[in-house]
Design a protein around this motif. Structure first.
Motif, PDB file in Angstrom:
ATOM      1  N   ARG A  67       0.799  -1.238  -0.013  1.00  0.00           N
ATOM      2  CA  ARG A  67      -0.081   0.061  -0.107  1.00  0.00           C
ATOM      3  C   ARG A  67       0.767   1.249   0.111  1.00  0.00           C
ATOM      4  N   ASP A  68       1.935   1.258   0.961  1.00  0.00           N
ATOM      5  CA  ASP A  68       2.539   2.427   0.975  1.00  0.00           C
ATOM      6  C   ASP A  68       4.106   1.850   1.793  1.00  0.00           C
ATOM      7  N   ILE A  69       5.089   2.680   1.847  1.00  0.00           N
ATOM      8  CA  ILE A  69       6.237   2.349   2.053  1.00  0.00           C
ATOM      9  C   ILE A  69       7.038   3.635   2.573  1.00  0.00           C
ATOM     10  N   SER A  70       7.779   3.394   3.730  1.00  0.00           N
ATOM     11  CA  SER A  70       8.808   4.440   4.102  1.00  0.00           C
ATOM     12  C   SER A  70      10.215   3.920   4.280  1.00  0.00           C
ATOM     13  N   ARG A  71      10.845   4.629   4.880  1.00  0.00           N
ATOM     14  CA  ARG A  71      12.322   4.121   5.271  1.00  0.00           C
ATOM     15  C   ARG A  71      12.013   3.150   6.563  1.00  0.00           C
TER      16      ARG A  71
END
Length: 138
Positions: A67-71
């Motif tokens: 769905r979404d990703i960050s560090r």
């Protein structure tokens, strides 16, 4: 959520994920510390054995969609609840090959799972190891 999840940024290869120096959320209502990017790619999820840190030999891998990703984290969508705490995600989407991420591999500690509709669940967790560091552009 549109302003909170801009398109996926530049991707670069590396190993463990460093701490994000920014430390600021992207939206006033956002409680997370790191910018998230949309990440709608198919991934193969395999449970990790807690004692060995290796894929669980008796468990069946399942396909999920990012769905979404960050560090530091990733959000997932899937058809059934995930009963696992630690998982390994492998690239399973040909579009990731086009981005140079065909060998993407993430180890994730899942922190939550929720029902959002008929045969639809969302989960999220902290990325503990990655073969590709997401260089989040400002």
């Amino acid at each position: 959520m549109g302003e909170c999840a801009p398109p996926l940024g530049v991707l670069a290869e590396t190993a463990p994920l460093p701490k994000d120096p920014e430390g600021a959320a992207t939206c006033r209502h956002e409680r997370r510390q790191f910018r998230r990017r949309t990440f709608g790619y198919r991934l193969l999820l395999t449970p990790i054995d807690e004692s060995t840190g290796e894929p669980e030999p008796r468990a069946e891998p399942v396909y999920v969609v990012g769905r979404d990703i960050s560090r530091r984290g990733i959000g997932l969508e899937h058809a059934e609840p995930l009963p696992y705490r630690r998982v390994r995600l492998l690239a399973a989407d040909p579009r990731l090959d086009e981005l140079g991420l065909g060998v993407l591999e993430l180890d994730v500690t899942l922190r939550w799972c929720r029902f959002v509709g008929a045969a639809r669940y969302e989960s999220g967790g902290r990325v503990t190891r990655s073969t590709a560091l997401l260089a989040i552009a400002s």
